[in-house]
Design a protein around this motif. Structure first.
Motif, PDB file in Angstrom:
ATOM      1  N   GLY A  15      65.746   8.826  81.410  1.00  0.00           N
ATOM      2  CA  GLY A  15      66.390  10.004  81.986  1.00  0.00           C
ATOM      3  C   GLY A  15      65.397  11.133  82.165  1.00  0.00           C
ATOM      4  N   TYR A  16      65.931  12.287  82.541  1.00  0.00           N
ATOM      5  CA  TYR A  16      65.095  13.455  82.792  1.00  0.00           C
ATOM      6  C   TYR A  16      65.258  14.468  81.679  1.00  0.00           C
ATOM      7  CZ  TYR A  16      65.918  11.707  87.558  1.00  0.00           C
ATOM      8  OH  TYR A  16      66.043  10.933  88.671  1.00  0.00           O
ATOM      9  N   ASP A  17      64.175  15.105  81.317  1.00  0.00           N
ATOM     10  CA  ASP A  17      64.249  16.247  80.406  1.00  0.00           C
ATOM     11  C   ASP A  17      64.207  17.488  81.298  1.00  0.00           C
ATOM     12  OD1 ASP A  17      63.957  18.287  78.578  1.00  0.00           O
ATOM     13  OD2 ASP A  17      62.434  17.252  77.388  1.00  0.00           O
ATOM     14  N   ILE A  18      65.372  17.865  81.803  1.00  0.00           N
ATOM     15  CA  ILE A  18      65.484  18.960  82.760  1.00  0.00           C
ATOM     16  C   ILE A  18      64.929  20.258  82.179  1.00  0.00           C
ATOM     17  CG2 ILE A  18      67.115  20.377  84.084  1.00  0.00           C
ATOM     18  CD1 ILE A  18      67.108  17.619  85.241  1.00  0.00           C
TER      19      ILE A  18
ATOM     20  N   PRO B  72      73.178  24.374  82.024  1.00  0.00           N
ATOM     21  CA  PRO B  72      72.900  24.194  80.589  1.00  0.00           C
ATOM     22  C   PRO B  72      73.787  23.129  79.954  1.00  0.00           C
ATOM     23  CG  PRO B  72      73.204  26.518  81.134  1.00  0.00           C
ATOM     24  CD  PRO B  72      73.616  25.717  82.340  1.00  0.00           C
ATOM     25  N   ALA B  73      73.274  22.560  78.885  1.00  0.00           N
ATOM     26  CA  ALA B  73      74.047  21.594  78.099  1.00  0.00           C
ATOM     27  C   ALA B  73      75.289  22.276  77.559  1.00  0.00           C
ATOM     28  CB  ALA B  73      73.187  21.053  76.963  1.00  0.00           C
TER      29      ALA B  73
ATOM     30  N   ALA C 175      70.911  19.294  79.420  1.00  0.00           N
ATOM     31  CA  ALA C 175      70.924  20.105  80.635  1.00  0.00           C
ATOM     32  C   ALA C 175      70.832  19.169  81.836  1.00  0.00           C
ATOM     33  CB  ALA C 175      69.751  21.073  80.630  1.00  0.00           C
ATOM     34  N   THR C 176      71.398  19.617  82.960  1.00  0.00           N
ATOM     35  CA  THR C 176      71.393  18.801  84.161  1.00  0.00           C
ATOM     36  C   THR C 176      71.304  19.710  85.379  1.00  0.00           C
ATOM     37  OG1 THR C 176      72.501  16.956  85.291  1.00  0.00           O
ATOM     38  CG2 THR C 176      73.916  18.681  84.353  1.00  0.00           C
ATOM     39  N   ILE C 177      71.464  19.124  86.554  1.00  0.00           N
ATOM     40  CA  ILE C 177      71.572  19.874  87.804  1.00  0.00           C
ATOM     41  C   ILE C 177      72.782  19.323  88.553  1.00  0.00           C
ATOM     42  CG2 ILE C 177      69.086  20.296  87.972  1.00  0.00           C
ATOM     43  CD1 ILE C 177      69.097  18.103  90.241  1.00  0.00           C
ATOM     44  N   ASP C 178      73.180  19.992  89.608  1.00  0.00           N
ATOM     45  CA  ASP C 178      74.253  19.490  90.463  1.00  0.00           C
ATOM     46  C   ASP C 178      73.600  18.586  91.511  1.00  0.00           C
ATOM     47  OD1 ASP C 178      76.287  18.969  92.240  1.00  0.00           O
ATOM     48  OD2 ASP C 178      76.916  21.059  92.430  1.00  0.00           O
ATOM     49  N   PHE C 179      73.696  17.285  91.313  1.00  0.00           N
ATOM     50  CA  PHE C 179      73.042  16.322  92.198  1.00  0.00           C
ATOM     51  C   PHE C 179      73.669  16.281  93.589  1.00  0.00           C
ATOM     52  CE2 PHE C 179      71.387  15.015  88.147  1.00  0.00           C
ATOM     53  CZ  PHE C 179      70.090  14.605  88.449  1.00  0.00           C
ATOM     54  N   ALA C 180      74.768  16.964  93.804  1.00  0.00           N
ATOM     55  CA  ALA C 180      75.382  17.041  95.129  1.00  0.00           C
ATOM     56  C   ALA C 180      74.758  18.158  95.967  1.00  0.00           C
ATOM     57  CB  ALA C 180      76.889  17.255  95.005  1.00  0.00           C
ATOM     58  N   ARG C 181      73.928  18.978  95.358  1.00  0.00           N
ATOM     59  CA  ARG C 181      73.285  20.092  96.072  1.00  0.00           C
ATOM     60  C   ARG C 181      71.870  19.706  96.465  1.00  0.00           C
ATOM     61  NH1 ARG C 181      75.663  25.423  95.069  1.00  0.00           N
ATOM     62  NH2 ARG C 181      73.622  26.067  95.797  1.00  0.00           N
ATOM     63  N   PRO C 182      71.586  19.608  97.748  1.00  0.00           N
ATOM     64  CA  PRO C 182      70.246  19.206  98.203  1.00  0.00           C
ATOM     65  C   PRO C 182      69.121  20.078  97.655  1.00  0.00           C
ATOM     66  CG  PRO C 182      71.775  19.137 100.037  1.00  0.00           C
ATOM     67  CD  PRO C 182      72.506  19.776  98.880  1.00  0.00           C
ATOM     68  N   GLY C 183      69.357  21.381  97.529  1.00  0.00           N
ATOM     69  CA  GLY C 183      68.317  22.260  96.994  1.00  0.00           C
ATOM     70  C   GLY C 183      67.964  21.929  95.560  1.00  0.00           C
TER      71      GLY C 183
ATOM     72  N   LEU D 147      64.290  19.358  91.719  1.00  0.00           N
ATOM     73  CA  LEU D 147      64.042  18.381  90.654  1.00  0.00           C
ATOM     74  C   LEU D 147      62.918  17.431  91.043  1.00  0.00           C
ATOM     75  CD1 LEU D 147      64.627  16.909  87.995  1.00  0.00           C
ATOM     76  CD2 LEU D 147      66.423  15.645  89.215  1.00  0.00           C
ATOM     77  N   ASN D 148      62.958  16.907  92.257  1.00  0.00           N
ATOM     78  CA  ASN D 148      61.913  15.975  92.678  1.00  0.00           C
ATOM     79  C   ASN D 148      60.553  16.656  92.767  1.00  0.00           C
ATOM     80  OD1 ASN D 148      62.915  13.197  93.107  1.00  0.00           O
ATOM     81  ND2 ASN D 148      64.444  14.268  94.319  1.00  0.00           N
ATOM     82  N   ALA D 149      60.518  17.892  93.248  1.00  0.00           N
ATOM     83  CA  ALA D 149      59.262  18.634  93.293  1.00  0.00           C
ATOM     84  C   ALA D 149      58.730  18.854  91.872  1.00  0.00           C
ATOM     85  CB  ALA D 149      59.453  19.961  94.019  1.00  0.00           C
ATOM     86  N   ALA D 150      59.638  19.159  90.932  1.00  0.00           N
ATOM     87  CA  ALA D 150      59.229  19.343  89.534  1.00  0.00           C
ATOM     88  C   ALA D 150      58.693  18.046  88.939  1.00  0.00           C
ATOM     89  CB  ALA D 150      60.405  19.865  88.702  1.00  0.00           C
ATOM     90  N   LEU D 151      59.376  16.926  89.190  1.00  0.00           N
ATOM     91  CA  LEU D 151      58.904  15.638  88.676  1.00  0.00           C
ATOM     92  C   LEU D 151      57.518  15.312  89.205  1.00  0.00           C
ATOM     93  CD1 LEU D 151      62.178  13.545  89.037  1.00  0.00           C
ATOM     94  CD2 LEU D 151      61.058  14.180  86.891  1.00  0.00           C
ATOM     95  N   ILE D 152      57.312  15.539  90.499  1.00  0.00           N
ATOM     96  CA  ILE D 152      56.019  15.229  91.109  1.00  0.00           C
ATOM     97  C   ILE D 152      54.925  16.139  90.561  1.00  0.00           C
ATOM     98  CG2 ILE D 152      54.754  15.338  93.299  1.00  0.00           C
ATOM     99  CD1 ILE D 152      57.302  14.204  94.619  1.00  0.00           C
TER     100      ILE D 152
END
Length: 115
Positions: free
Chosen positions: A24-27, A43-44, A51-59, A64-69
């Motif tokens: 998983g991701y450590d957001i 927030p958790a 903690a997570t993000i709203d995966f339905a929001r493209p932004g 998240l992908n920019a952060a992972l990269i």
């Protein structure tokens, strides 16, 4: 014929064993290192929640992908134009792991490594 999608499974067990995102991701860690992700963090909300993000929001997905990269792969300045599909980094990393496994089969079992 309409088929319903399979129930979502955790990343663990679905990603390659060498994939650094298999657990998983450590957001929160990513947001600390990548400020533009912070505005998308949810927030958790419980003792065992993460903690997570709203995966339905493209932004949010793009951030998240920019952060992972940037954080996990050290590639700075990654950006896709607005309105473009943002492929998930862990899934694309899996492609590379599978290719490495195929190359290893022809390399005496040794998984190829970069410089």
């Amino acid at each position: 014929l309409l088929l319903s999608p399979p129930p979502a499974a955790p990343l663990a067990g679905r990603l390659h064993a060498r994939n650094r995102h298999a657990a998983g991701y450590d957001i929160e860690r990513l947001a600390r290192s990548f400020p533009s992700l912070r505005e998308h963090v949810i927030p958790a909300s419980g003792p065992r929640a993460r903690a997570t993000i709203d995966f339905a929001r493209p932004g949010a997905v793009g951030a998240l992908n920019a952060a992972l990269i940037a954080v996990d792969y050290g590639i700075r300045g990654f950006a896709l134009p607005d309105g473009r599909l943002c492929p998930a980094v862990p899934g694309r990393a899996d492609y590379l792991h599978v290719i490495a496994d195929l190359l290893a089969a022809d390399n005496g079992g040794g998984v190829p490594r970069g410089p």
